[in-house]
Design an enzyme around this catalytic site. Structure first.
Site, PDB file in Angstrom:
ATOM      1  N   ASP A  42       4.809  -4.015   7.959  1.00  0.00           N
ATOM      2  CA  ASP A  42       5.785  -3.038   7.481  1.00  0.00           C
ATOM      3  C   ASP A  42       7.120  -3.718   7.316  1.00  0.00           C
ATOM      4  OD1 ASP A  42       4.281  -0.833   7.390  1.00  0.00           O
ATOM      5  OD2 ASP A  42       4.757  -0.151   9.421  1.00  0.00           O
ATOM      6  N   ASP A  67       3.157   2.470  11.886  1.00  0.00           N
ATOM      7  CA  ASP A  67       3.706   3.404  12.858  1.00  0.00           C
ATOM      8  C   ASP A  67       3.307   4.841  12.578  1.00  0.00           C
ATOM      9  OD1 ASP A  67       5.231   3.566  10.611  1.00  0.00           O
ATOM     10  OD2 ASP A  67       7.014   2.652  11.498  1.00  0.00           O
ATOM     11  N   ASP A  82      -0.987   5.678   8.851  1.00  0.00           N
ATOM     12  CA  ASP A  82      -1.368   4.277   8.958  1.00  0.00           C
ATOM     13  C   ASP A  82      -2.649   4.094   9.754  1.00  0.00           C
ATOM     14  OD1 ASP A  82       0.764   3.365   7.558  1.00  0.00           O
ATOM     15  OD2 ASP A  82       2.046   3.097   9.316  1.00  0.00           O
TER      16      ASP A  82
END
Lengths: 288, 1028
Positions: free
Chosen positions: B380, B721, B725
C-alpha cells in the site's frame, strides 16, 4: 496464506520419477551425468579408504597400548561369578528336574557332567604341577616353559564320590545327585584373604529339615594354591578348581530351591542385580 | 451554515474523487454483483415507508420485547469469526504429523514383541514394553510441545483482536439507551456522534453534514459525506447509507448527532459478506511447511528403506523374526531425529519473537520463513510507504520554489525565511486556518500533537507552529473579526483580522484556496515584500510553478491578502459575511504552498535493500497516478533513471503506441486500464517491467494483481488494512495487515501484523526470514549427522554380531537430551554474508534439505562420527578384557542368559549381568563420544561457506550455552544417573571422554578444508557437491 498447489497425479509422479532416473534430454542418470557419477564414486571410494585407514590405525594404536597378560581394568569383575554343572536353564533360571525311574530324564545330566570332567582327566592335566602348599601360589617370574607360569593340577578324582569314576551315574538314579560348583576365573583375584573359600549349599526359605550335603574335596573348599590366576597367556593350561556337592536328603516330587554360596572374604553374593555373583541358585525336583 | 461542515475537502488541486468512482472500480470484480444483490432498496424508501417496513417508530424506536424477538431471529450483531480448527483436531494433528507416525509404528512393534515374548516367557520381555511406552511418551510429549508452541503464538493474536466491546446509543421504548453494539437488531433507531464506529449498516434519516471514513471498506482514505438524500440507484454508492465498521468522522455541530435506522446486522452487512468471501479463499501450505514435509519424507524414506533392507538381511541371516522386528525398531528410532521438529518450532518462534521486537507480529509461525522467500511485495502507499499525514513539502514565493523538511520529527525548517514576502505568507498561513491543537499537549513534539481540523489545515497549522512558535498566541493577537469558511462554489476560505501592531488600525484580509481561483482575485503580486502589478509574465511564472508542484503529485494552495484601507473600514466597521461588504478581488497574491503525504524517512533505504535482495516492490494504491508516481519516485520504487512508456513518449515526442515497451523499465498502471486487461496482458506487464505502480486501484483489484504475481511463480507478500483487502491478504503467500490502521478483518486474514505500519519493518522481517532459513539448514545438518552414528551400531551389530554398541533408550537421550539446546542455539547464528544481497530463494530449486546437505551429513561427517564412536567402543571393551577380535560373532553367546562363565580374551569368566553392565558402559562410552563429536559438529555447522575463524567462535554466545548444556547433560546422565539401571547408563572412566576428541578435531579440520575449497574454487565440482 500461501498457495502452492503442487498436486500431481500418480502417473505424473511416475513420469517424473522415470525422468529423474534417466533423463534422455540432458543425459542425466539419477540427476547426474555419468562422468559426474564416476567422479563422485571415486571421491567416496577414496574417502572411505582413508576412513578405514584411520579406523585401522586407531585400532592398531589401541592394541599397542594393551597389556597382553592382563586387562587394564576389571571394573565389572570385583567378585567372581559361580556356575553349576549340570546346568539346565528354563524360563526362570536354572531348573533341574528329572525322574529317577526314567533314564532318559537324567542321562543327559550325567553326560553333561562326564563331558565337563573330561578337562580334568590326568591326561588333560599332565602339563600342570602337583601343588601341596595350602597358600596362594604367587609367581613373580615366568617359570614355566615358553615364558609361561605354572598351574596346579586339579583332577576329577579329587571329587571322590562325585568324580564319576566310582559312580558313573553321579548318584542320580538314587535320588542323591552330585552337582559341580565352579568359580569364575578372575585375573590376580585372591579369594578368601588367606583362608580357603568354601562352598555352602542350603535351601532357600524355610524348609522343615536342613539340607544334608556331602562336599568334595573335604569341607568343600577351593585350595588356595589354585589362586591367583595369571591369565590365559601366562597360564595356558590352568583349569578352575571345582567343588562337588552331593545332596543326600532330597524330598521327592517337590520343587526345592537351593542356593550354593561361596563363603570367603572378598567374595560377595548380595548383588541384587546379579543372581550368579558369589552364589548359584537353582530349582531341583526329583520325581519317582 | 449547513455546508460549513464540508470544510476544504475538495479545494485541493488534482484530486476530484468520489465514492462512486471507487465503487465502479470495485464492480469490475465478480463479487460485486453478489454484494449489491444482497442489498435491499432501503435507500429509496421514505422515512415512513421504512418505519412501516421494519415495524419501528422514529420517535419511540422498537419496543424491548420486539427487539428481543428480532434478536432471537437474526442473532447478535457481530461477525461470525472465521471457523477455527477445533483444538482437539490441532492436537491430534501434532500427534500423527511428521515423524510421529514412524515412532507410533516403532511403539506398536515394541508392544507386539513384548506380547510375544511374554507369552514365550522370556525374561527381558518387559524391556520392550518400556521401550514402547518411552516411544509413545516421546511422541506425546513432542506433540504437546508443538501444540503448546503453536497455541502460544496464536494467543498473541487472540489478545490482539480482543477489543473493548462497542457501545451504541439506541432508541428503545421511547428512551435513549446505551447498549452493547452486538445487541442491535434491524429496525433499531441509533444515534451516532463524530468519532463513533458505525455499529451496523444504517439508513440515515436525520443528519447534518455527516462524514464517514470508508477506508476500512473501500481503501479510500478521503472522508465521504453522508446525508439523508437518496443520491444513487446503487445502494453501495448512495449517500444515505452508512456501513458497518466504518467510522463517522464528524457530524455538524448544531445537531451533534446523526440518526439512522439499522437495516442490516452481523454477517448480513456489507462487511460481513466481504469477510465471508475472504474465508472462502483457500488456506494452503507455507513454503517452509512444504520444505519440512519434503525433509520428513526424505528422512522417513531413508529410515524405512534401511529398516526394511536390514529386516530382510537379518531374516536371511537366520535371525528370529522377533529379533528382526526389534532391530527394525532400533533402526527407526536411530534414523528419526525425534527432537528436530520441536527444535524447528522453537527456532521459528524465537525468530517470531525477534520479529515482534522489530514490529512484525507473526500470527502463523511458518510465515516467519515465508517472508524470507518473498520475491514480490505488493505494498500500500498511504501509511505504509508514507507517513499518512499531509505535510507542507514546497513553497513558492518571490518567484522561487523552496523545499520544506518533510521528515517525521522536524523541529525547524531550514529554507530561507528572510524575505518580507515570507513574513506576509506566514501570517496568512497562520491566520486563515480553522484548525486548532487539542488543549493540554504542550509537552508533546509538534508533529505528534492531535489537531482538530482537516488534513490540509492540520498540515498548515503544524508547519506554522514549527516555524513561528505559538500559533494560538499569534491568532489571539490578530483577533478574527469575520470569516467565510470554505465552500465548494467559492473554493476559497477567507478571514479578516485586526493587526497585532497597535498603531496600525487597518484590518487584514487573508484568503487561501485553489490557486487558479485565488489568482483570479488578485491584481498585484508580492515580490520581496513589495506589491507589484500582476502582469502576464508574472502570471506565467505562477503557472509554471503551479504545474511543477502539481506535477509532483502535491496538493497546491494559493494564498493572498489585502490590508483594508483605514478610511473605508474604520475600527468600528461591522463586517457582514453574507452580503460581503468588503472587497474580495484586486487582492495581493503572496505565494503557493504545496502539501503531500510524504514518504517515511526509512522507506527509501528499505526499498533499495529490497532491490539488492532481488525483491520486486510493487505499489498498489487508490491514489491518483501522479501522486502515486511521485511517491514511488521519491522512495525509489521507480528509480531515478527509469522511465515509463509515457515518459519515453514525452521525451522523444512520439505517440505512446510507437514506444518500444521493452525500453520502459517502469510502468504506472491505472485501475481503469487494469479493469480492461486480460490475464495475459497483466502477466506481460508484471514480467516486462521491473518497477510497477498500480494507481487508482480498488482493494479488489489487489487480488487480481496478487494472482498475477503468483502466476509468475513468485512468493508474494501483500500489505493491507481495509476489510476489502482481506481476500488479497488471504490469497497472498504472506498477508501483512497494518497494526494501527488495519481493520480487524484484515488482521484476521493476514499472517503477519505490522505494528508500526512501516514498510521498513517488512524488510527487517525479510532479513530475519532469510536468516532463519539458513539457520534451519544448519540445525538440520547438525541433527542429521549423528543419526548415522546412531544407525551404524545397529547395522554392524546385525552383520558382525558384536555386542550391541548403543541402546535405543540411549539414542533417545541424545536426540531429546544433549542435542536439543545446541540445535536451537544455531538459530541465533548471525548471517555469514549479507543475506540481503542475494536473490530470494527459488521455492522449487533451493530446498531446505538438499541432496548435498543430506549426503554430506550422512555419508561424510556421520561416518566420521561413527568411526570415532566405534573406536571408543572398542577401546572400552578391550581395556576391560574383550579385544576387538574376540567381539566379532559373539552376539548369541553374549546375550545368552544360560552362559554365566563367558570367557574374555584373557581367560577371565563373566556372568551375564557382568557382561550386560559392560555393554551399558559401552552404550555410555558410545553416547559420550557422539556427544563430544557433536560439539565439533555444532561448531562446524556455524558456517556453511566461511571459515569458523571469520565467523568468530564467540560471537554467538548461545552456541556455548549449547555446548556446555550438552556436556553438562552428558555428565549428569553418566555420573548422576549412572546407577539407575533402567536408563542403561553407567559411570564412565574419565579418560574415555577423550577417545573421540581426535575425531572431533578431524571433523573440524575436514570441514574447514571443505569450506576453504568451496571459497577458493567457486562453481567447481567441489563447490557443487560439497556446498549445502
Amino acid at each position: 496464506m500461501a498457495t502452492l498447489n503442487e498436486k500431481k497425479t500418480c502417473s505424473e509422479r511416475m513420469a517424473d520419477f522415470r525422468r529423474f532416473v534417466w533423463n534422455p534430454e540432458t543425459k542425466l542418470f539419477l540427476g547426474r551425468s555419468l562422468i559426474n557419477w564416476v567422479w563422485i564414486s571415486l571421491y567416496y571410494v577414496a574417502f572411505y579408504v582413508v576412513m578405514s585407514g584411520v579406523f585401522a590405525l586407531s585400532i592398531y594404536c589401541l592394541m599397542r597400548t594393551i597389556n597382553p597378560y592382563e586387562p587394564d581394568y576389571q571394573d565389572q569383575l570385583k567378585s567372581p561369578g559361580v556356575t553349576i554343572r549340570p546346568d539346565v536353564y528354563g524360563s526362570r533360571g536354572l531348573q533341574i528336574y528329572y525322574n529317577v525311574s526314567d533314564n532318559k530324564t537324567w542321562e543327559g545330566l550325567v553326560t553333561t557332567l562326564h563331558t565337563f570332567l573330561t578337562a580334568y582327566t590326568p591326561a588333560a592335566q599332565h602339563l600342570n604341577i602337583n601343588c601341596t602348599n595350602n597358600t596362594y601360589f604367587i609367581q613373580e617370574t615366568f617359570d614355566g616353559p615358553n615364558k609361561t607360569k605354572l598351574s596346579c593340577k586339579f583332577t576329577s578324582d579329587m571329587l571322590q564320590n562325585c568324580s564319576g569314576i566310582t559312580d558313573p551315574t553321579f548318584g542320580y538314579p538314587e535320588g542323591k545327585p552330585c552337582f559341580i560348583i565352579k568359580m569364575n576365573r578372575i585375573i590376580k583375584f585372591y579369594p578368601g584373604r588367606g583362608i580357603a573359600p568354601r562352598v555352602n549349599c542350603t535351601y532357600v526359605g524355610e524348609e522343615s529339615r536342613p539340607l544334608e550335603v556331602d562336599y568334595y574335596p573335604v569341607n568343600g573348599t577351593f585350595n588356595l594354591h589354585y589362586f591367583p590366576y595369571y591369565g590365559k597367556k601366562a597360564q595356558p593350561s590352568y583349569s578352575n578348581p571345582l567343588v562337588a556337592v552331593k545332596f543326600l536328603n532330597i524330598t521327592k516330587n517337590v520343587e526345592l530351591k537351593i542356593v550354593c554360596k561361596i563363603i570367603g572374604a572378598g567374595i560377595t553374593f548380595d548383588n541384587v542385580y546379579d543372581p550368579y555373583e558369589g552364589k548359584v541358585e537353582f530349582k531341583l525336583k526329583i520325581e519317582d | 451554515m449547513k455546508v460549513g461542515c464540508h470544510a476544504s475537502s475538495s479545494i485541493h488541486a488534482p484530486r476530484p474523487r468520489q465514492f462512486g468512482d471507487k465503487m465502479s472500480a470495485v464492480c469490475c470484480c465478480a463479487h460485486c454483483d453478489f454484494l449489491s444483490l444482497g442489498m435491499q432498496d432501503d435507500h429509496r424508501l421514505s422515512t415512513s415507508e421504512l418505519e412501516k417496513k421494519y415495524g419501528t417508530s422514529i420517535d419511540k424506536g422498537l419496543s424491548s420485547a420486539r427487539a428481543a424477538e428480532i434478536l432471537a431471529r437474526d442473532g447478535p450483531n457481530a461477525l461470525t469469526p472465521p471457523k477455527a480448527t477445533p483444538e482437539i483436531v490441532k492436537f491430534l494433528k501434532q500427534m500423527i504429523g511428521g515423524f510421529s507416525i514412524l515412532l507410533w509404528i516403532g511403539a506398536a512393534f515394541s508392544w507386539i514383541s513384548f506380547g510375544i515374548q511374554l507369552a514365550q516367557g522370556v525374561d527381558s520381555a518387559f524391556d520392550n514394553l518400556y521401550l514402547g511406552v518411552v516411544l509413545a511418551l516421546v511422541v506425546i510429549l513432542t506433540g504437546i510441545f508443538a501444540y503448546y508452541q503453536e497455541a502460544k503464538s496464536t494467543n498473541i493474536m487472540a489478545s490482539f483482536s480482543k477489543m473493548i466491546p462497542q457501545q451504541a446509543l439506541v432508541l428503545r421504548d421511547a428512551e435513549k439507551k446505551e447498549l452493547p453494539a452486538d445487541q442491535l437488531v434491524v429496525g433499531d433507531i441509533v444515534e451516532i456522534k463524530g468519532g463513533d464506529r458505525i455499529p451496523a449498516d444504517i439508513r440515515l434519516i436525520f443528519t447534518q453534514g455527516c462524514k464517514v471514513d470508508n477506508s476500512s471498506l473501500t481503501g479510500e482514505s478521503e472522508p465521504q459525506s453522508r446525508s439523508c438524500d437518496f443520491t444513487h440507484e446503487n445502494p453501495l454508492e448512495t449517500r444515505n447509507i452508512a456501513f458497518y465498521s466504518t467510522t463517522c468522522v464528524e457530524v455538524c455541530v448544531p445537531a451533534g448527532t446523526a440518526t439512522g435506522i439499522v437495516i442490516n446486522t452481523g454477517d448480513r452487512t456489507i462487511i460481513g459478506r466481504i469477510a465471508s468471501l475472504a474465508s472462502g479463499v483457500g488456506n494452503e501450505k507455507t513454503p517452509i511447511a512444504i520444505e519440512i514435509e519434503h525433509f520428513v519424507y526424505l528422512v522417513a524414506g531413508v529410515a524405512i528403506s534401511i529398516g526394511v533392507l536390514f529386516f530382510i538381511i537379518s531374516v536371511s541371516m537366520r535371525y528370529k523374526i522377533l529379533d528382526s522386528i526389534i532391530f527394525l525398531i532400533g533402526i527407526i528410532v536411530a534414523n528419526v531425529p525425534e527432537g528436530l521438529l520441536a527444535t524447528v518450532t522453537v527456532s521459528l518462534s524465537l525468530t517470531a519473537k525477534r520479529m515482534a521486537k522489530k514490529n512484525c507480529l507473526v500470527k502463523n509461525l511458518e510465515a516467519v520463513e515465508t517472508l524470507g522467500s518473498t520475491s514480490i511485495i505488493c505494498s500500500d502507499k498511504t501509511g505504509t510507504l508514507t507517513q499518512n499525514r499531509m505535510t507542507v513539502a514546497h513553497l513558492w514565493f518571490d518567484n522561487q520554489i523552496y523545499s520544506a523538511d518533510t521528515s517525521e520529527d522536524q523541529t525547524t525548517q531550514s529554507f530561507d525565511q528572510s524575505s518580507p514576502s515570507w513574513a506576509a505568507l506566514s501570517k496568512i498561513v497562520t491566520l486563515c486556518n480553522r484548525a486548532e491543537f487539542r488543549p493540554g499537549q504542550e509537552n508533546l513534539p509538534i508533529m505528534k500533537r492531535v489537531v482538530v481540523g482537516d488534513a490540509s489545515e492540520t498540515a498548515l497549522l503544524k508547519f506554522s507552529e514549527v516555524i513561528l512558535g505559538d500559533v494560538m498566541n499569534i491568532r489571539a493577537q490578530n483577533k478574527k473579526v469575520a470569516e467565510i469558511p470554505f465552500n465548494s462554489t467559492n473554493k476559497f476560505q477567507l478571514s479578516i483580522h485586526e493587526t497585532d501592531d497597535p498603531h496600525d488600525k487597518r484590518f487584514l484580509l487573508v484568503m487561501k484556496g485553489a490557486p487558479e481561483r485565488i489568482l483570479e482575485r488578485c491584481s498585484t503580486i508580492m515580490i520581496n515584500g513589495k506589491e507589484e502589478p500582476l502582469d502576464s509574465e508574472k502570471a506565467e511564472a505562477f503557472q509554471t510553478a503551479y504545474m511543477e508542484l502539481g506535477g509532483m503529485g502535491e496538493r497546491v494552495l494559493g494564498f493572498c491578502h489585502l490590508y483594508l484601507p483605514e478610511n473605508e473600514f474604520p475600527e468600528t466597521f461591522q463586517f457582514d459575511t453574507d452580503s460581503m461588504n468588503f472587497p474580495t478581488s484586486n487582492l495581493c497574491f503572496v505565494g503557493l504552498l504545496s502539501m503531500i503525504d510524504p514518504p517515511r524517512s526509512t522507506v527509501p533505504d528499505a526499498v533499495s535493500k529490497c532491490r539488492s535482495a532481488g525483491i520486486k516492490v510493487i505499489m498498489v494504491t487508490g491514489d491518483h497516478p501522479i501522486t502515486a508516481k511521485a511517491i514511488a519516485k521519491s522512495v525509489g520504487i521507480i528509480s531515478a533513471t527509469s522511465e515509463t512508456v509515457e515518459d519515453i513518449a514525452k521525451r522523444l515526442n512520439i505517440p505512446v503506441e510507437q514506444v518500444n515497451r521493452r525500453e520502459a523499465t517502469a510502468a504506472v498502471v491505472n485501475g481503469m486500464e487494469l479493469k480492461e486487461m486480460s490475464a495475459e496482458q497483466l502477466d506481460e506487464i508484471l514480467r516486462e517491467h521491473a518497477e510497477i505502480v498500480f494507481a487508482r486501484t480498488s482493494p479488489q483489484q489487489k487480488l487480481i494483481i496478487v494472482e498475477g504475481c503468483q502466476r509468475q511463480g513468485a512468493v508474494v507478500a501483500v500489505t493491507g488494512d481495509g476489510v476489502n483487502d482481506s481476500p488479497a491478504l488471504k490469497k497472498a503467500d504472506i498477508g501483512i495487515a497494518m497494526g494501527i490502521a488495519g481493520s480487524d478483518a484484515a488482521k484476521n486474514a493476514a499472517d503477519m501484523v505490522l505494528l508500526d505500519d512501516n514498510f521498513a519493518s517488512i524488510v527487517t522481517g525479510v532479513e530475519e526470514g532469510r536468516l532463519i532459513f539458513d539457520n534451519l539448514k544448519k540445525t538440520i545438518a547438525y541433527t542429521l549427522t549423528k543419526n548415522i552414528a546412531e544407525l551404524c551400531p545397529f547395522l554392524i551389530y546385525i552383520i558382525a554380531s558384536i555386542p550391541m554398541p548403543i541402546g535405543t533408550i540411549t539414542i533417545l537421550f541424545i536426540d531429546l537430551g544433549t542435542d536439543i539446546i545446541p540445535s536451537v542455539a544455531l538459530a541465533y547464528e548471525k548471517a555469514e554474508s549479507d543475506i540481503m544481497n542475494r536473490r530470494p530463494r527459488n521455492k522449487r530449486r533451493d530446498r531446505l534439505v538438499n541432496e548435498q546437505l543430506a549426503v554430506y551429513s550422512y555419508l561424510q561427517i556421520g561416518i566420521m562420527q561413527s568411526v570415532g564412536a566405534f573406536v571408543t567402543y572398542f577401546t572400552v571393551y578391550a581395556e576391560q578384557g574383550f579385544l576387538p577380535s574376540t567381539l566379532l560373532g559373539v552376539r548369541v553367546d553374549w546375550e545368552s542368559n544360560a552362559i554365566n562363565d563367558f570367557e574374555d580374551s584373557y581367560g577371565q569368566q563373566w556372568t551375564k549381568y557382568q557382561r550386560t553392565y559392560l555393554q551399558w558402559t559401552g552404550y555410555t562410552a558410545f553416547f559420550v563420544s557422539i556427544t563430544i563429536q557433536q560439539v565439533a559438529d555444532l561448531i562446524i555447522r556455524k558456517t556453511r561457506r566461511n571459515s569458523i575463524f571469520r565467523q568468530g567462535l564467540f560471537r554467538n554466545k548461545v552456541i556455548w550455552v549449547g555446548i556446555f548444556s550438552q556436556i553438562g547433560i552428558a555428565l549428569i546422565l553418566t555420573y548422576g544417573l549412572g546407577h539407575v539401571t533402567a536408563l542403561n547408563f553407567t559411570p564412565l572412566r574419565f579418560q574415555y571422554w577423550f577417545v573421540a576428541v581426535p575425531f572431533a578435531i578431524l571433523i573440524w579440520v575436514y570441514d574447514e578444508i571443505r569450506k576453504l575449497l568451496i571459497r577458493r574454487y567457486p562453481g567447481s565440482w567441489w563447490d557443487k557437491n560439497m556446498y549445502y
